[in-house]
Design a protein around this motif. Sequence first.
Motif, mmCIF file in Angstrom:
data_model
loop_
_atom_site.group_PDB
_atom_site.id
_atom_site.type_symbol
_atom_site.label_atom_id
_atom_site.label_comp_id
_atom_site.label_asym_id
_atom_site.label_seq_id
_atom_site.Cartn_x
_atom_site.Cartn_y
_atom_site.Cartn_z
ATOM 1 N N CYS A 123 0.834 -1.206 0.000
ATOM 2 C CA CYS A 123 0.000 0.000 0.000
ATOM 3 C C CYS A 123 0.867 1.254 0.000
ATOM 4 O O CYS A 123 0.586 2.206 -0.742
ATOM 5 N N LEU A 124 1.913 1.254 0.798
ATOM 6 C CA LEU A 124 2.796 2.411 0.851
ATOM 7 C C LEU A 124 3.488 2.624 -0.487
ATOM 8 O O LEU A 124 3.595 3.762 -0.966
ATOM 9 N N GLU A 125 3.923 1.550 -1.114
ATOM 10 C CA GLU A 125 4.544 1.685 -2.437
ATOM 11 C C GLU A 125 3.538 2.236 -3.448
ATOM 12 O O GLU A 125 3.871 3.110 -4.256
ATOM 13 N N ALA A 126 2.297 1.767 -3.387
ATOM 14 C CA ALA A 126 1.261 2.269 -4.289
ATOM 15 C C ALA A 126 1.001 3.755 -4.047
ATOM 16 O O ALA A 126 0.854 4.526 -4.998
ATOM 17 N N ILE A 127 0.971 4.171 -2.792
ATOM 18 C CA ILE A 127 0.762 5.574 -2.441
ATOM 19 C C ILE A 127 1.873 6.437 -3.029
ATOM 20 O O ILE A 127 1.621 7.459 -3.664
ATOM 21 N N LEU A 128 3.115 6.027 -2.817
ATOM 22 C CA LEU A 128 4.259 6.804 -3.301
ATOM 23 C C LEU A 128 4.277 6.887 -4.823
ATOM 24 O O LEU A 128 4.541 7.943 -5.398
ATOM 25 N N ARG A 129 3.964 5.775 -5.491
ATOM 26 C CA ARG A 129 3.939 5.785 -6.955
ATOM 27 C C ARG A 129 2.790 6.630 -7.488
ATOM 28 O O ARG A 129 2.922 7.326 -8.488
ATOM 29 N N PHE A 130 1.642 6.571 -6.819
ATOM 30 C CA PHE A 130 0.498 7.397 -7.216
ATOM 31 C C PHE A 130 0.870 8.871 -7.107
ATOM 32 O O PHE A 130 0.593 9.662 -8.012
ATOM 33 N N GLU A 131 1.485 9.249 -6.003
ATOM 34 C CA GLU A 131 1.865 10.647 -5.795
ATOM 35 C C GLU A 131 2.844 11.122 -6.866
ATOM 36 O O GLU A 131 2.713 12.238 -7.375
ATOM 37 N N ALA A 132 3.802 10.285 -7.216
ATOM 38 C CA ALA A 132 4.769 10.645 -8.254
ATOM 39 C C ALA A 132 4.094 10.736 -9.622
ATOM 40 O O ALA A 132 4.341 11.679 -10.381
ATOM 41 N N ALA A 133 3.228 9.796 -9.939
ATOM 42 C CA ALA A 133 2.561 9.773 -11.245
ATOM 43 C C ALA A 133 1.575 10.924 -11.417
ATOM 44 O O ALA A 133 1.330 11.371 -12.536
ATOM 45 N N HIS A 134 1.014 11.414 -10.314
ATOM 46 C CA HIS A 134 0.009 12.475 -10.385
ATOM 47 C C HIS A 134 0.563 13.827 -9.954
ATOM 48 O O HIS A 134 -0.199 14.757 -9.664
ATOM 49 N N ASN A 135 1.872 13.926 -9.926
ATOM 50 C CA ASN A 135 2.540 15.199 -9.627
ATOM 51 C C ASN A 135 2.014 15.880 -8.364
ATOM 52 O O ASN A 135 1.792 17.089 -8.351
#
Length: 88
Positions: free
Chosen positions: A44-56
């Motif tokens: 979940c934490l990895e998904a959160i971090l990747r989402f934040e990076a992908a959505h600027n």
Amino acid sequence: MSDRNFERMIEQLTPQMYEGLKRGVELGKWPDGRALTSEQRELCLEAILRFEAAHNVPPEQRTGHIDRHGCGSDEHGEARGDSIKWVN
């Protein structure tokens, strides 16, 4: 889960799902009260971090952001003034 499947999942996350994952990591449990396993929390934490990076998401709003320009820091984020000394 393969990296490609994980990436596809991140692409399909909605802002509401992202907020739900953040809440789960914060509380350590799912909305129904079941505890997250350490593996689930990690994913979940990895998904959160990747989402934040992908959505600027702005850096100051990202998970784990530390404001280095607040109390006790100069304009470059460096500590100023008295330091803390740990004594055992």
